[in-house]
Design a protein around this motif. Structure first.
Motif, PDB file in Angstrom:
ATOM      1  N   THR A   1       6.690  -0.599  -5.414  1.00 26.99           N
ATOM      2  CA  THR A   1       6.665  -0.882  -4.105  1.00 26.99           C
ATOM      3  C   THR A   1       5.619  -0.080  -3.470  1.00 26.99           C
ATOM      4  OG1 THR A   1       8.266   0.846  -3.641  1.00 26.99           O
ATOM      5  CG2 THR A   1       9.011  -1.368  -4.197  1.00 26.99           C
ATOM      6  N   GLU A   2       5.537  -0.225  -2.237  1.00 24.68           N
ATOM      7  CA  GLU A   2       4.481   0.535  -1.101  1.00 24.68           C
ATOM      8  C   GLU A   2       5.002   1.972  -0.939  1.00 24.68           C
ATOM      9  OE1 GLU A   2       3.868   0.550   3.578  1.00 24.68           O
ATOM     10  OE2 GLU A   2       3.139  -1.250   2.714  1.00 24.68           O
ATOM     11  N   GLY A   3       6.213   2.065  -1.036  1.00 23.16           N
ATOM     12  CA  GLY A   3       6.912   3.424  -0.930  1.00 23.16           C
ATOM     13  C   GLY A   3       6.572   4.180  -2.266  1.00 23.16           C
ATOM     14  N   MET A   4       6.684   3.510  -3.389  1.00 26.07           N
ATOM     15  CA  MET A   4       6.348   4.204  -4.628  1.00 26.07           C
ATOM     16  C   MET A   4       5.049   4.352  -4.590  1.00 26.07           C
ATOM     17  SD  MET A   4       8.936   1.505  -7.278  1.00 26.07           S
ATOM     18  CE  MET A   4       8.312   2.328  -8.584  1.00 26.07           C
ATOM     19  N   TYR A   5       4.075   3.616  -4.273  1.00 25.16           N
ATOM     20  CA  TYR A   5       2.600   3.961  -4.050  1.00 25.16           C
ATOM     21  C   TYR A   5       2.511   5.258  -3.308  1.00 25.16           C
ATOM     22  CZ  TYR A   5      -2.270   3.708  -3.289  1.00 25.16           C
ATOM     23  OH  TYR A   5      -3.598   3.853  -3.025  1.00 25.16           O
ATOM     24  N   ILE A   6       2.926   5.312  -2.320  1.00 25.00           N
ATOM     25  CA  ILE A   6       2.823   6.353  -1.222  1.00 25.00           C
ATOM     26  C   ILE A   6       3.351   7.723  -2.139  1.00 25.00           C
ATOM     27  CG2 ILE A   6       3.741   7.461   0.799  1.00 25.00           C
ATOM     28  CD1 ILE A   6       3.426   4.548   2.038  1.00 25.00           C
ATOM     29  N   ALA A   7       4.450   7.707  -2.595  1.00 27.05           N
ATOM     30  CA  ALA A   7       5.049   8.874  -3.475  1.00 27.05           C
ATOM     31  C   ALA A   7       4.035   9.105  -4.559  1.00 27.05           C
ATOM     32  CB  ALA A   7       6.471   8.404  -3.795  1.00 27.05           C
ATOM     33  N   ALA A   8       3.861   8.360  -5.125  1.00 27.79           N
ATOM     34  CA  ALA A   8       2.650   8.662  -6.431  1.00 27.79           C
ATOM     35  C   ALA A   8       1.371   9.404  -5.650  1.00 27.79           C
ATOM     36  CB  ALA A   8       2.377   7.357  -7.176  1.00 27.79           C
ATOM     37  N   TYR A   9       0.823   8.620  -4.874  1.00 32.56           N
ATOM     38  CA  TYR A   9      -0.265   9.311  -4.102  1.00 32.56           C
ATOM     39  C   TYR A   9      -0.242  10.708  -3.942  1.00 32.56           C
ATOM     40  CZ  TYR A   9      -4.026   8.996  -0.854  1.00 32.56           C
ATOM     41  OH  TYR A   9      -5.435   9.261  -0.009  1.00 32.56           O
ATOM     42  N   ARG A  10       0.934  10.898  -3.285  1.00 32.27           N
ATOM     43  CA  ARG A  10       1.171  12.041  -2.682  1.00 32.27           C
ATOM     44  C   ARG A  10       1.444  13.533  -3.776  1.00 32.27           C
ATOM     45  NH1 ARG A  10       5.738  11.333   0.228  1.00 32.27           N
ATOM     46  NH2 ARG A  10       4.473  10.612   1.969  1.00 32.27           N
ATOM     47  N   THR A  11       2.189  12.928  -4.938  1.00 33.85           N
ATOM     48  CA  THR A  11       2.631  13.715  -5.949  1.00 33.85           C
ATOM     49  C   THR A  11       1.806  13.869  -7.021  1.00 33.85           C
ATOM     50  OG1 THR A  11       3.989  12.079  -6.802  1.00 33.85           O
ATOM     51  CG2 THR A  11       4.861  13.450  -5.142  1.00 33.85           C
ATOM     52  N   ALA A  12       1.100  12.782  -7.379  1.00 34.99           N
ATOM     53  CA  ALA A  12       0.136  12.777  -8.591  1.00 34.99           C
ATOM     54  C   ALA A  12      -1.303  13.026  -8.096  1.00 34.99           C
ATOM     55  CB  ALA A  12       0.141  11.349  -9.155  1.00 34.99           C
ATOM     56  N   THR A  13      -1.851  13.353  -7.117  1.00 32.56           N
ATOM     57  CA  THR A  13      -3.074  13.561  -6.574  1.00 32.56           C
ATOM     58  C   THR A  13      -2.826  14.593  -5.570  1.00 32.56           C
ATOM     59  OG1 THR A  13      -3.426  11.765  -4.679  1.00 32.56           O
ATOM     60  CG2 THR A  13      -3.962  11.415  -7.288  1.00 32.56           C
ATOM     61  N   THR A  14      -4.045  15.286  -5.164  1.00 29.51           N
ATOM     62  CA  THR A  14      -3.945  16.437  -3.972  1.00 29.51           C
ATOM     63  C   THR A  14      -4.817  16.006  -3.127  1.00 29.51           C
ATOM     64  OG1 THR A  14      -5.945  17.602  -4.937  1.00 29.51           O
ATOM     65  CG2 THR A  14      -3.646  17.974  -6.191  1.00 29.51           C
ATOM     66  N   ARG A  15      -4.451  16.346  -1.923  1.00 27.41           N
ATOM     67  CA  ARG A  15      -5.434  16.343  -0.646  1.00 27.41           C
ATOM     68  C   ARG A  15      -6.752  16.652  -0.890  1.00 27.41           C
ATOM     69  NH1 ARG A  15      -3.639  16.855   4.990  1.00 27.41           N
ATOM     70  NH2 ARG A  15      -1.607  17.514   4.259  1.00 27.41           N
ATOM     71  N   GLU A  16      -7.032  17.844  -1.673  1.00 27.84           N
ATOM     72  CA  GLU A  16      -8.205  18.277  -1.888  1.00 27.84           C
ATOM     73  C   GLU A  16      -9.205  17.277  -2.730  1.00 27.84           C
ATOM     74  OE1 GLU A  16      -5.424  20.216  -2.232  1.00 27.84           O
ATOM     75  OE2 GLU A  16      -6.035  21.596  -0.686  1.00 27.84           O
ATOM     76  N   GLU A  17      -8.461  16.380  -3.536  1.00 25.15           N
ATOM     77  CA  GLU A  17      -9.044  15.759  -4.376  1.00 25.15           C
ATOM     78  C   GLU A  17      -9.300  14.270  -3.606  1.00 25.15           C
ATOM     79  OE1 GLU A  17      -7.080  16.121  -8.932  1.00 25.15           O
ATOM     80  OE2 GLU A  17      -6.150  15.158  -7.414  1.00 25.15           O
ATOM     81  N   ARG A  18      -8.660  13.867  -2.672  1.00 28.29           N
ATOM     82  CA  ARG A  18      -8.654  12.878  -1.852  1.00 28.29           C
ATOM     83  C   ARG A  18      -9.722  13.160  -1.010  1.00 28.29           C
ATOM     84  NH1 ARG A  18      -7.077   8.148  -4.521  1.00 28.29           N
ATOM     85  NH2 ARG A  18      -5.038   8.386  -5.239  1.00 28.29           N
ATOM     86  N   LEU A  19      -9.781  14.374  -0.441  1.00 30.88           N
ATOM     87  CA  LEU A  19     -10.860  14.733   0.579  1.00 30.88           C
ATOM     88  C   LEU A  19     -12.346  14.719  -0.020  1.00 30.88           C
ATOM     89  CD1 LEU A  19      -9.459  17.694   2.528  1.00 30.88           C
ATOM     90  CD2 LEU A  19     -10.052  15.571   3.653  1.00 30.88           C
ATOM     91  N   ARG A  20     -12.392  14.946  -1.461  1.00 29.11           N
ATOM     92  CA  ARG A  20     -13.528  14.873  -2.010  1.00 29.11           C
ATOM     93  C   ARG A  20     -13.969  13.346  -2.100  1.00 29.11           C
ATOM     94  NH1 ARG A  20     -18.468  16.047  -3.393  1.00 29.11           N
ATOM     95  NH2 ARG A  20     -19.070  16.003  -5.644  1.00 29.11           N
ATOM     96  N   GLN A  21     -12.898  12.568  -2.474  1.00 28.38           N
ATOM     97  CA  GLN A  21     -13.173  11.296  -2.859  1.00 28.38           C
ATOM     98  C   GLN A  21     -13.772  10.601  -1.236  1.00 28.38           C
ATOM     99  OE1 GLN A  21      -9.788   8.572  -3.301  1.00 28.38           O
ATOM    100  NE2 GLN A  21     -10.934   7.248  -4.790  1.00 28.38           N
ATOM    101  N   LEU A  22     -13.185  10.881  -0.347  1.00 28.57           N
ATOM    102  CA  LEU A  22     -13.871  10.445   0.706  1.00 28.57           C
ATOM    103  C   LEU A  22     -15.224  11.092   1.266  1.00 28.57           C
ATOM    104  CD1 LEU A  22     -10.634  10.549   3.003  1.00 28.57           C
ATOM    105  CD2 LEU A  22     -11.882   8.465   2.049  1.00 28.57           C
ATOM    106  N   ASP A  23     -15.672  12.421   0.804  1.00 27.86           N
ATOM    107  CA  ASP A  23     -16.746  12.714   1.106  1.00 27.86           C
ATOM    108  C   ASP A  23     -17.664  12.138   0.185  1.00 27.86           C
ATOM    109  OD1 ASP A  23     -15.874  14.925   2.685  1.00 27.86           O
ATOM    110  OD2 ASP A  23     -15.796  16.268   1.370  1.00 27.86           O
ATOM    111  N   LEU A  24     -17.357  11.701  -1.176  1.00 32.10           N
ATOM    112  CA  LEU A  24     -18.321  10.715  -2.096  1.00 32.10           C
ATOM    113  C   LEU A  24     -18.672   9.307  -1.615  1.00 32.10           C
ATOM    114  CD1 LEU A  24     -17.017  12.110  -5.523  1.00 32.10           C
ATOM    115  CD2 LEU A  24     -19.113  12.677  -4.521  1.00 32.10           C
TER     116      LEU A  24
END
Length: 231
Positions: free
Chosen positions: A127-150
């Motif tokens: 579900t959307e809720g499960m996706y959001i939870a996995a986004y928050r726990t399986a990846t980090t803010r630093e990784e996501r910031l790096r992805q957006l920088d790229l």
């Protein structure tokens, strides 16, 4: 950065992408989960940026971004072909074009790693809720910031391409030799990126809009806001 250094970086990133995709293929369950995740993300992005897709000025560029950078298609063969002809790329492509290709693969490598991390948690049905939870726990803010920088860097590379004199003519001339050299898919990527950005008014504003929206989504998720995909 010289072309030979760019080529080395490209080769290293291709190895990273290839290893990630090969590992997934060895685990049918993981491969299915990754495919489901990619399809979900492509649909979410299309919804979040529906206005850009629908607008005559930005529609083609938005489709290029979503299909070429966030699509769910298997790009393994493209990467194999690309790795095989890196020396040819150094000779045939301008520095700016090689830089754009390298930026795309660097982004691809990180995105593949983040997708694998989430797919291992989610499975094929979520579900959307499960996706959001996995986004928050399986990846980090630093990784996501790096992805957006790229994403920002790649968008900037595409914006730079449109300012190169006679590049449109060069890409047209390259079409035949690219096909012979096994570069058809790569040529298509460059030509499509150049064409869609060239005809767009204020392409840097378009890139900034996408990055700003996705940065807000990321912040919403990590801050635990209820409507994470709201803008």
């Amino acid at each position: 950065m010289k072309k030979d250094i760019l080529a080395q970086k490209l080769e290293q990133q291709l190895r990273t992408v290839a290893a990630e995709r090969l590992a997934a293929k060895r685990e049918p369950g993981l491969l299915a989960s990754r495919t489901a995740l990619k399809q979900y993300q492509a649909a979410r992005l299309a919804s979040s940026h529906a206005d850009l897709l629908a607008h005559p000025n930005t529609g083609d560029a938005a489709r290029f971004f979503l299909e070429e950078l966030y699509g769910s298609q298997d790009l393994s063969q493209r990467d194999i072909d690309l790795g095989r002809i890196i020396p040819t790329l150094q000779k045939m492509l301008t520095y700016e074009a090689l830089h754009t290709i390298t930026d795309a693969i660097v982004l691809d490598a990180l995105s593949e790693q983040l997708d694998t991390a989430m797919a291992r948690v989610l499975g094929t049905e979520f579900t959307e809720g499960m996706y959001i939870a996995a986004y928050r726990t399986a990846t980090t803010r630093e990784e996501r910031l790096r992805q957006l920088d790229l994403v920002q860097e790649l968008g900037g590379s595409l914006c730079d391409l449109v300012n190169i004199p006679l590049l449109a003519m060069t890409l047209t001339i390259m079409k035949g030799p690219a096909r012979v050299a096994g570069l058809s898919n790569l040529h298509k990527f460059l030509e499509r990126g150049f064409t869609t950005f060239k005809k767009m008014r204020k392409p840097r504003d378009f890139v900034a809009t996408i990055v700003a929206r996705e940065r807000q989504v990321m912040e919403n998720i990590f801050e635990g806001r209820m409507d994470s995909f709201g803008q």
